[in-house]
Design a protein around this motif. Sequence first.
Motif, short mmCIF file in Angstrom:
data_model
loop_
_atom_site.label_atom_id
_atom_site.label_comp_id
_atom_site.label_asym_id
_atom_site.label_seq_id
_atom_site.Cartn_x
_atom_site.Cartn_y
_atom_site.Cartn_z
N ASP A 235 0.83 -1.20 0.00
CA ASP A 235 0.00 0.00 0.00
C ASP A 235 0.87 1.25 0.00
O ASP A 235 0.60 2.23 -0.71
CB ASP A 235 -0.91 0.03 1.24
N SER A 236 1.92 1.22 0.83
CA SER A 236 2.81 2.38 0.95
C SER A 236 3.47 2.70 -0.38
O SER A 236 3.62 3.88 -0.74
CB SER A 236 3.85 2.11 2.03
N LEU A 237 3.89 1.68 -1.10
CA LEU A 237 4.52 1.90 -2.41
C LEU A 237 3.57 2.62 -3.35
O LEU A 237 3.96 3.56 -4.05
CB LEU A 237 4.96 0.57 -3.01
N GLN A 238 2.32 2.20 -3.36
CA GLN A 238 1.35 2.84 -4.25
C GLN A 238 1.07 4.27 -3.82
O GLN A 238 1.03 5.19 -4.65
CB GLN A 238 0.05 2.04 -4.27
N VAL A 239 0.88 4.48 -2.53
CA VAL A 239 0.61 5.84 -2.04
C VAL A 239 1.81 6.75 -2.29
O VAL A 239 1.65 7.92 -2.66
CB VAL A 239 0.22 5.81 -0.55
N ALA A 240 3.02 6.22 -2.11
CA ALA A 240 4.23 7.01 -2.38
C ALA A 240 4.26 7.47 -3.83
O ALA A 240 4.66 8.60 -4.13
CB ALA A 240 5.47 6.21 -2.04
N SER A 241 3.85 6.61 -4.73
CA SER A 241 3.80 6.99 -6.14
C SER A 241 2.77 8.10 -6.37
O SER A 241 3.04 9.07 -7.08
CB SER A 241 3.45 5.76 -6.99
N TRP A 242 1.61 7.96 -5.73
CA TRP A 242 0.57 8.98 -5.91
C TRP A 242 0.99 10.33 -5.34
O TRP A 242 0.79 11.37 -5.99
CB TRP A 242 -0.72 8.51 -5.22
N VAL A 243 1.56 10.35 -4.12
CA VAL A 243 1.92 11.63 -3.51
C VAL A 243 3.09 12.27 -4.24
O VAL A 243 3.21 13.51 -4.27
CB VAL A 243 2.23 11.48 -2.00
N SER A 244 3.96 11.45 -4.83
CA SER A 244 5.05 11.99 -5.63
C SER A 244 4.52 12.80 -6.80
O SER A 244 5.06 13.86 -7.14
CB SER A 244 5.93 10.84 -6.14
N ASP A 245 3.44 12.31 -7.40
CA ASP A 245 2.82 13.02 -8.52
C ASP A 245 1.94 14.17 -8.07
O ASP A 245 1.55 15.01 -8.89
CB ASP A 245 1.97 12.04 -9.35
N ALA A 246 1.62 14.22 -6.77
CA ALA A 246 0.68 15.22 -6.27
C ALA A 246 1.33 16.55 -5.95
O ALA A 246 0.63 17.52 -5.62
CB ALA A 246 -0.03 14.68 -5.02
N GLY A 247 2.68 16.62 -6.00
CA GLY A 247 3.33 17.91 -5.84
C GLY A 247 4.02 18.14 -4.51
O GLY A 247 4.22 19.30 -4.12
N ILE A 248 4.41 17.06 -3.81
CA ILE A 248 5.19 17.27 -2.59
C ILE A 248 6.67 17.44 -2.97
O ILE A 248 7.07 17.15 -4.10
CB ILE A 248 5.02 16.12 -1.59
N ASP A 249 7.47 17.88 -2.01
CA ASP A 249 8.89 18.17 -2.26
C ASP A 249 9.84 17.23 -1.53
O ASP A 249 11.00 17.10 -1.93
CB ASP A 249 9.20 19.61 -1.84
N LEU A 250 9.37 16.58 -0.46
CA LEU A 250 10.21 15.66 0.29
C LEU A 250 9.30 14.66 0.97
O LEU A 250 8.28 15.03 1.57
CB LEU A 250 11.03 16.41 1.36
N LEU A 251 9.65 13.37 0.88
CA LEU A 251 8.89 12.31 1.54
C LEU A 251 9.75 11.71 2.64
O LEU A 251 10.85 11.20 2.37
CB LEU A 251 8.50 11.24 0.52
N GLU A 252 9.27 11.79 3.87
CA GLU A 252 9.97 11.18 5.00
C GLU A 252 9.32 9.84 5.32
O GLU A 252 8.11 9.75 5.52
CB GLU A 252 9.91 12.09 6.23
N ILE A 253 10.15 8.79 5.39
CA ILE A 253 9.66 7.44 5.62
C ILE A 253 9.86 7.06 7.08
O ILE A 253 10.95 7.18 7.64
CB ILE A 253 10.41 6.43 4.72
N SER A 254 8.80 6.57 7.70
CA SER A 254 8.85 6.04 9.05
C SER A 254 7.98 4.80 9.08
O SER A 254 7.79 4.15 8.06
CB SER A 254 8.40 7.11 10.06
N GLY A 255 7.43 4.45 10.25
CA GLY A 255 6.58 3.28 10.31
C GLY A 255 6.02 3.05 11.69
O GLY A 255 6.52 3.57 12.69
N GLY A 256 4.94 2.25 11.75
CA GLY A 256 4.35 1.86 13.01
C GLY A 256 3.29 2.83 13.51
O GLY A 256 3.02 3.87 12.92
#
Length: 421
Positions: A235-256
């Motif tokens: 799910d995270s992989l798909q959402v990361a792809s969507w938000v990348s196209d949505a116009g963000i500038d930096l994605l911070e990865i965490s979890g839990g």
Amino acid sequence: MALLTDPLTLPCGVTLPNRLLKSAMTEGLADEQDHATGRLARLYERWSEGGTGTLITGNVMIDRRFLERPGNVVIDHNGGEAQLSHWAMAGQRAGNQLWMQINHPGRQCQKVVSSQPLAPSDVGIKLVGLFGRPRAMTEDDIQRAISGFARVAGVAKATGFSGIQIHAAHGYLISQFLSPLANRRDDDWGGSLENRARFLLTVIRRCRETVGPDFPIALKLNSADFSQGGFSHEDSLQVASWVSDAGIDLLEISGGTYEKLALMGDRDEKLAKASRAREAYFLDYAAGIREVCKVPLAVTGGFRSRSAMQDALDSGALDVVGLARPLCLQPDVRDLLSGEQDAFPSWEKELRIGPGWLGPRSPNRSLRTLNFGLATQWYYQQIIALSEGKTPRPKPGLITPFVRHTVTERRLAKKRVARGS
């Protein structure tokens, strides 16, 4: 290969001074009016002068009715702009970036704040009775929350913060919308992953419309919730792809989440062994996200040594190294950046209520959760010391910090109730 000291230019055109990022940590330093204070300004001034290139605040809440904890700064038509400007100025004293993290707790709202929080669905949290059973959000509730994120983004820009981060991780409201365990809606906001991600994507779009194209928008996203049937890595992989196209500038990865403490390095979670060896809890997950995400990536969780940070950059899995707890003990990273320091001091092995089966590596989940919770409150005390201009005094022992934390939280919660907050 990028070095820790190298700058990084984001898609919006803003340049980060170096590759270190202070990840968000809740501070609890607002006053009873939910306004920023001089202690917050002093705390971030110390982190600014310490050399970290990008600082992200603890979560600033969008609704005075629902807080992650008493002491959160809230922006909800309640004034406080002058205090925010003072905070923003102090936190950029050394020419670094200071981004406001924007959040709504959803069901992770303690009972001392609200006995009935809001959430996508009326699914409660089973965690020692700290949280009330939530009410499922109506369409009006959803639209008010989306507007709240955008409104606070606009206030952040107007008061001098140099960027924002939208919190979509760790089991808070946006993370709840993403999770099929917490989100059991059967309308446009639930069901398929596309529907569950609609809230997040709408928040990003509305924030971008508010702040314009040249203002950094970051996002904090779980690599996974580490709960069976929950928000998965796929799910995270798909959402990361969507938000990348949505116009963000930096994605911070965490979890839990609060219920699954991977964000604190709980060894019960099935994190990759290779990631443990490299210190970074979520580095292997970031490598997969890198393949589908077009924007720069930051990874937070576990970094302590300069060599591990540089190795992570060399691997190509990330662009920015996120730090949190180490900066509570040592706010100055200039020696680390220059190579004169090899690693941050570690106090984790001292932060336990007992050895062996009583400690943070206990096979009993409740005991592990207790240890992690008490350790968190120990770090709160270091943040308070920094905010008061003092030197952190990392003495072993968890009971005294726990008592101080509990008394402070209850006192502030009572003051808010007395004011009708």
